[in-house]
Design a protein around this motif. Structure first.
Motif, PDB file in Angstrom:
ATOM      1  N   PHE A 299      -6.934  14.416   5.417  1.00 41.92           N
ATOM      2  CA  PHE A 299      -5.738  15.201   5.072  1.00 41.92           C
ATOM      3  C   PHE A 299      -4.687  15.129   6.190  1.00 41.92           C
ATOM      4  O   PHE A 299      -3.488  15.071   5.918  1.00 41.92           O
ATOM      5  N   ILE A 300      -5.153  15.160   7.437  1.00 40.41           N
ATOM      6  CA  ILE A 300      -4.218  15.070   8.566  1.00 40.41           C
ATOM      7  C   ILE A 300      -3.495  13.728   8.554  1.00 40.41           C
ATOM      8  O   ILE A 300      -2.271  13.656   8.738  1.00 40.41           O
ATOM      9  N   LEU A 301      -4.250  12.663   8.336  1.00 41.58           N
ATOM     10  CA  LEU A 301      -3.659  11.327   8.268  1.00 41.58           C
ATOM     11  C   LEU A 301      -2.667  11.232   7.115  1.00 41.58           C
ATOM     12  O   LEU A 301      -1.575  10.661   7.272  1.00 41.58           O
ATOM     13  N   LEU A 302      -3.020  11.801   5.968  1.00 42.24           N
ATOM     14  CA  LEU A 302      -2.120  11.812   4.819  1.00 42.24           C
ATOM     15  C   LEU A 302      -0.851  12.596   5.147  1.00 42.24           C
ATOM     16  O   LEU A 302       0.257  12.160   4.806  1.00 42.24           O
ATOM     17  N   GLY A 303      -1.015  13.728   5.812  1.00 43.32           N
ATOM     18  CA  GLY A 303       0.134  14.540   6.193  1.00 43.32           C
ATOM     19  C   GLY A 303       1.063  13.805   7.145  1.00 43.32           C
ATOM     20  O   GLY A 303       2.289  13.868   7.011  1.00 43.32           O
ATOM     21  N   ILE A 304       0.487  13.087   8.106  1.00 43.39           N
ATOM     22  CA  ILE A 304       1.293  12.311   9.060  1.00 43.39           C
ATOM     23  C   ILE A 304       2.053  11.198   8.343  1.00 43.39           C
ATOM     24  O   ILE A 304       3.239  10.959   8.611  1.00 43.39           O
ATOM     25  N   CYS A 305       1.375  10.524   7.433  1.00 44.22           N
ATOM     26  CA  CYS A 305       2.024   9.444   6.665  1.00 44.22           C
ATOM     27  C   CYS A 305       3.184   9.986   5.833  1.00 44.22           C
ATOM     28  O   CYS A 305       4.258   9.378   5.773  1.00 44.22           O
ATOM     29  N   LEU A 306       2.973  11.139   5.209  1.00 47.35           N
ATOM     30  CA  LEU A 306       4.035  11.761   4.409  1.00 47.35           C
ATOM     31  C   LEU A 306       5.219  12.154   5.287  1.00 47.35           C
ATOM     32  O   LEU A 306       6.378  12.006   4.904  1.00 47.35           O
ATOM     33  N   TYR A 307       4.911  12.645   6.481  1.00 49.31           N
ATOM     34  CA  TYR A 307       5.976  13.034   7.428  1.00 49.31           C
ATOM     35  C   TYR A 307       6.777  11.816   7.880  1.00 49.31           C
ATOM     36  O   TYR A 307       8.013  11.863   7.965  1.00 49.31           O
ATOM     37  N   LEU A 308       6.076  10.721   8.135  1.00 48.18           N
ATOM     38  CA  LEU A 308       6.742   9.500   8.624  1.00 48.18           C
ATOM     39  C   LEU A 308       7.662   8.876   7.575  1.00 48.18           C
ATOM     40  O   LEU A 308       8.612   8.172   7.923  1.00 48.18           O
ATOM     41  N   VAL A 309       7.360   9.114   6.304  1.00 46.70           N
ATOM     42  CA  VAL A 309       8.228   8.575   5.242  1.00 46.70           C
ATOM     43  C   VAL A 309       9.230   9.632   4.774  1.00 46.70           C
ATOM     44  O   VAL A 309       9.781   9.557   3.679  1.00 46.70           O
ATOM     45  N   ASN A 310       9.419  10.649   5.633  1.00 44.54           N
ATOM     46  CA  ASN A 310      10.428  11.696   5.401  1.00 44.54           C
ATOM     47  C   ASN A 310      10.184  12.512   4.128  1.00 44.54           C
ATOM     48  O   ASN A 310      11.124  12.851   3.402  1.00 44.54           O
ATOM     49  N   THR A 311       8.923  12.815   3.876  1.00 46.87           N
ATOM     50  CA  THR A 311       8.588  13.679   2.741  1.00 46.87           C
ATOM     51  C   THR A 311       9.006  15.115   3.056  1.00 46.87           C
ATOM     52  O   THR A 311       9.044  15.518   4.224  1.00 46.87           O
ATOM     53  N   LYS A 312       9.327  15.876   2.036  1.00 46.06           N
ATOM     54  CA  LYS A 312       9.782  17.247   2.211  1.00 46.06           C
ATOM     55  C   LYS A 312       8.770  18.073   3.012  1.00 46.06           C
ATOM     56  O   LYS A 312       7.563  17.912   2.888  1.00 46.06           O
ATOM     57  N   PHE A 313       9.307  18.982   3.817  1.00 44.77           N
ATOM     58  CA  PHE A 313       8.504  19.768   4.763  1.00 44.77           C
ATOM     59  C   PHE A 313       7.359  20.510   4.087  1.00 44.77           C
ATOM     60  O   PHE A 313       6.221  20.508   4.572  1.00 44.77           O
ATOM     61  N   TYR A 314       7.619  21.179   2.964  1.00 41.97           N
ATOM     62  CA  TYR A 314       6.592  22.000   2.323  1.00 41.97           C
ATOM     63  C   TYR A 314       5.437  21.179   1.764  1.00 41.97           C
ATOM     64  O   TYR A 314       4.305  21.657   1.676  1.00 41.97           O
ATOM     65  N   ILE A 315       5.701  19.940   1.408  1.00 41.01           N
ATOM     66  CA  ILE A 315       4.628  19.062   0.936  1.00 41.01           C
ATOM     67  C   ILE A 315       3.708  18.699   2.096  1.00 41.01           C
ATOM     68  O   ILE A 315       2.476  18.750   1.978  1.00 41.01           O
TER      69      ILE A 315
END
Length: 245
Positions: A117-133
């Motif tokens: 989940f942490i890795l998924l969260g980091i990947c989402l952050y790096l592709v500029n996914t919305k903060f709440y996601i």
């Protein structure tokens, strides 16, 4: 209750709620309901979702592999330091005995799931996914470390789930995401675990007191019968609601 029962009840409860509130249902909403009905048990290392990510035979193999690797590394560094085979063997044996008592298979499963989940969260952050996601995914990374049937099985958790899903819904235009997710998550607690002997701590973390409306033992004969009865009851209720409409 067992994972498949939680999943079935979560989907059926969501369908019934959609009929009551006249909210359109789709394949996506059913999938969302199925997933969120299982989320509370992420605090259990052998939960249905954990087993989807990491099969038991695979995680056991990885656990053994990790123990052997640590064993080899300890022996290697020990013999490098003192250059004494027998002393290094004793140090290695003592070290691995201590490590095996702390590094259990269940601990490793929790660690793997959390890191996923942490890795998924980091990947989402790096592709500029919305903060709440990103925040929601990171929250799931904490779930495996929670006390079983603690925070994840409380009203507080349901409120958090609703707030986060509502924000994600507004950002992504996934209609009624908060509705499906919250109903199915709550069904795990109010149409499932609250009927077991262990009960659920509804007001955690304000209170550790667990509430129970039954005496069911998960996996027991009577419990299995009651699970089937509840599922059939929900199906008949849905049919009745459809006919009434």
């Amino acid at each position: 209750m067992r994972g498949r029962t939680h999943c079935t009840i979560g989907v059926l409860a969501s369908i019934q709620a959609s009929l009551i509130f006249k909210i359109p249902i789709s394949i996506i909403s059913i999938i969302i309901s199925a997933i969120f009905s299982l989320l509370p048990d992420l605090d259990e290392p052998n939960s249905t979702i954990s087993n989807l990510f990491f099969k038991k035979n695979i995680s056991k193999f990885l656990y053994k592999l990790l123990i052997y690797l640590i064993n080899i590394l300890i022996f290697f560094f020990s013999i490098k330091i003192n250059n004494n085979f027998y002393l290094s063997s004793i140090i290695t044996f003592a070290s691995i005995f201590i490590i095996e008592s702390k590094l259990t298979h269940n601990f490793l499963r929790k660690l793997f799931l959390s890191l996923t989940f942490i890795l998924l969260g980091i990947c989402l952050y790096l592709v500029n996914t919305k903060f709440y996601i990103v925040l929601f995914v990171m929250m799931l990374a904490i779930f495996p470390w929670l006390k079983h049937r603690g925070l994840s099985h409380s009203i507080f958790a349901i409120i958090i789930i609703y707030i986060l899903l509502k924000q994600i819904e507004l950002l992504t235009n996934i209609y009624n995401l908060s509705f499906w997710g919250t109903i199915s998550y709550a069904s795990h607690i109010f149409l499932g675990d609250i009927f077991t002997r262990q009960g659920v701590p509804l007001f955690y973390p304000l209170s550790d007191k667990k509430f129970s409306l039954g005496n069911l033992k998960v996996g027991g004969y009577f419990s299995n019968i009651m699970e089937i009865f509840l599922i059939i009851s929900l199906i008949f209720l849905i049919i009745y609601s459809i006919i009434k409409i």
